[in-house]
Design a protein around this motif. Sequence first.
Motif, PDB file in Angstrom:
ATOM      1  N   ARG A 160      34.333   6.154  13.702  1.00  0.00           N
ATOM      2  CA  ARG A 160      35.400   5.289  13.586  1.00  0.00           C
ATOM      3  C   ARG A 160      36.258   4.304  13.002  1.00  0.00           C
ATOM      4  NH1 ARG A 160      31.790   3.152  15.667  1.00  0.00           N
ATOM      5  NH2 ARG A 160      30.901   1.761  14.400  1.00  0.00           N
ATOM      6  N   ASN A 161      35.938   4.860  11.499  1.00  0.00           N
ATOM      7  CA  ASN A 161      35.932   4.381  10.075  1.00  0.00           C
ATOM      8  C   ASN A 161      37.433   5.540   8.808  1.00  0.00           C
ATOM      9  OD1 ASN A 161      34.781   1.052   9.686  1.00  0.00           O
ATOM     10  ND2 ASN A 161      33.131   2.538  10.454  1.00  0.00           N
ATOM     11  N   TRP A 188      21.835   2.559   6.365  1.00  0.00           N
ATOM     12  CA  TRP A 188      20.915   2.788   7.820  1.00  0.00           C
ATOM     13  C   TRP A 188      19.896   2.984   7.145  1.00  0.00           C
ATOM     14  CZ3 TRP A 188      24.141   2.814  12.078  1.00  0.00           C
ATOM     15  CH2 TRP A 188      25.447   2.530  11.448  1.00  0.00           C
ATOM     16  N   LYS A 229      27.470  -3.050   6.711  1.00  0.00           N
ATOM     17  CA  LYS A 229      27.342  -3.016   8.012  1.00  0.00           C
ATOM     18  C   LYS A 229      25.263  -2.701   8.024  1.00  0.00           C
ATOM     19  CE  LYS A 229      26.184  -0.610  12.397  1.00  0.00           C
ATOM     20  NZ  LYS A 229      26.262  -1.546  12.958  1.00  0.00           N
ATOM     21  N   ASN A 272      28.997   8.709  14.324  1.00  0.00           N
ATOM     22  CA  ASN A 272      30.696   7.959  14.824  1.00  0.00           C
ATOM     23  C   ASN A 272      30.308   6.676  14.308  1.00  0.00           C
ATOM     24  OD1 ASN A 272      29.559   9.210  17.295  1.00  0.00           O
ATOM     25  ND2 ASN A 272      28.113   7.644  18.344  1.00  0.00           N
ATOM     26  N   TRP A 273      29.954   5.998  13.305  1.00  0.00           N
ATOM     27  CA  TRP A 273      30.544   4.665  12.378  1.00  0.00           C
ATOM     28  C   TRP A 273      31.804   5.886  11.832  1.00  0.00           C
ATOM     29  CZ3 TRP A 273      30.463   4.620   7.473  1.00  0.00           C
ATOM     30  CH2 TRP A 273      31.257   3.231   6.743  1.00  0.00           C
ATOM     31  N   SER A 329      28.534   1.428   4.701  1.00  0.00           N
ATOM     32  CA  SER A 329      26.980   1.014   5.398  1.00  0.00           C
ATOM     33  C   SER A 329      25.466   1.206   5.156  1.00  0.00           C
ATOM     34  CB  SER A 329      27.821   1.229   6.701  1.00  0.00           C
ATOM     35  OG  SER A 329      27.555   2.802   6.866  1.00  0.00           O
TER      36      SER A 329
END
Length: 439
Positions: A205-206, A162, A184, A201-202, A160
């Motif tokens: 989750r991952n 950001w 992402k 949170n990412w 990801s």
Amino acid sequence: MTSHPSTLLSTALLTLWLGVGMVSCSQAAPIPSLPGSPSSMPRPSQASPTRPVASPSPTPSTPAKPVNPKLIAANNRFSFNLLAAVRQQDRSRNVFISPSSVAIALSMLYNGAAGETQKAMAEALQLQDLSLDAVNAANETLKTRLESDNAKVKLTIANSLWLKQGMTFNPEFLSRNQRFYQAKVASLDFADPQSPQVMNNWVKRNTNGRIEKIVDRLNPQDVLYLMNAIYFKGSWEKPFNKQQTREQPFRLANGQTKPHPMMQQFGKYSYAETEDFQAISLPYSDRRLSLYVFLPKEGKTLDALADGLTAETWERWQQQFGKREGSIVLPKFKLEYDTELKDALTTLGMKSAFIPGVADFRNLSDRATFIGQVKHKTFVEVNEEGTEAAGVTSIGIRTTSIPQDPPFQMVVDRPFFCALYDSQTGTILFMGTIVDPSR
């Protein structure tokens, strides 16, 4: 979160912070194409930074595409160089890293580097023999080949980016990371106190909840957070019997001993032995992934073994494995490890990337940027029904094993080296030196 008693778990996370440099480059010349990449490379026609461009999945009848062997060779050289650099900082504690996680994340950032910074990153990552286009294509194939999701073995890789709202980024840099790394890409208001939680949170989750937090707060200079997460969970091909686990003394490097739960089993394994070490490959149920354990012989030290670890010795040692009967006594262990990699990467030649006004990431943004921090976290748990990941393709089928050899005994009751290895691609996913399994 509760532990998983029937699995070996490994989780890694790497995060790079990029800050704005001291010198504004808003009047810089147009961004040139990166070396080794076609200038006509298509960009997403429906470009939205928040919508990754998915790569087409191969049909079931499509043969698996091989990974560029030059990337695998580069990754293995980088892996052992990184372990050596990290261990320089502290040899007295457990070290457990995911060189694959670090290599993937830095490869993503490599797409934004130019000039001397690009050369420095290529040297650190051992990518001198590969064009950028070849690096990206090989990493895309590697991700596809490594990932697995079934009841026995699960391996996922997530990326990801950001982005700070209001900061301009090169669309080609974003496009490549979406296309080749399935990253992402999302814009956030870095002034919003909730933004760190969105990133965390990412992360949670991952990593299946194993790593819950990587970002505490955002620095005013921060403009980009680049993250890679690798999560592995697998079952041993041959689980250890819990009733045979016993408390036994584990001898620390200083000579002291402490009781620790030790798993035991007997069978036929891929095994190697030299005058310096014993080594065993414990396969997972898919038989392409293995946990390799190297135990220094009595009178030898883990430091001496680790100091001799290179990509060349790793390849040579693998050729010495052959099938042999014997017994293995292995400590259960569960540990979390986190480190800052700036010093290690500086040792490997990337110093310029961390210096404001010197770092050259002109292919990332029209503003001068530099790496502010590189944070790496891992989690691993090994227990009775955990995972053995052994690649039978290249290990354990050699005809050099001698049937008349007596059964070996391997008691891992002192500091050791271990690596989680994928034989199908030749990739080292995790590696470390365990000096005290109770910590």
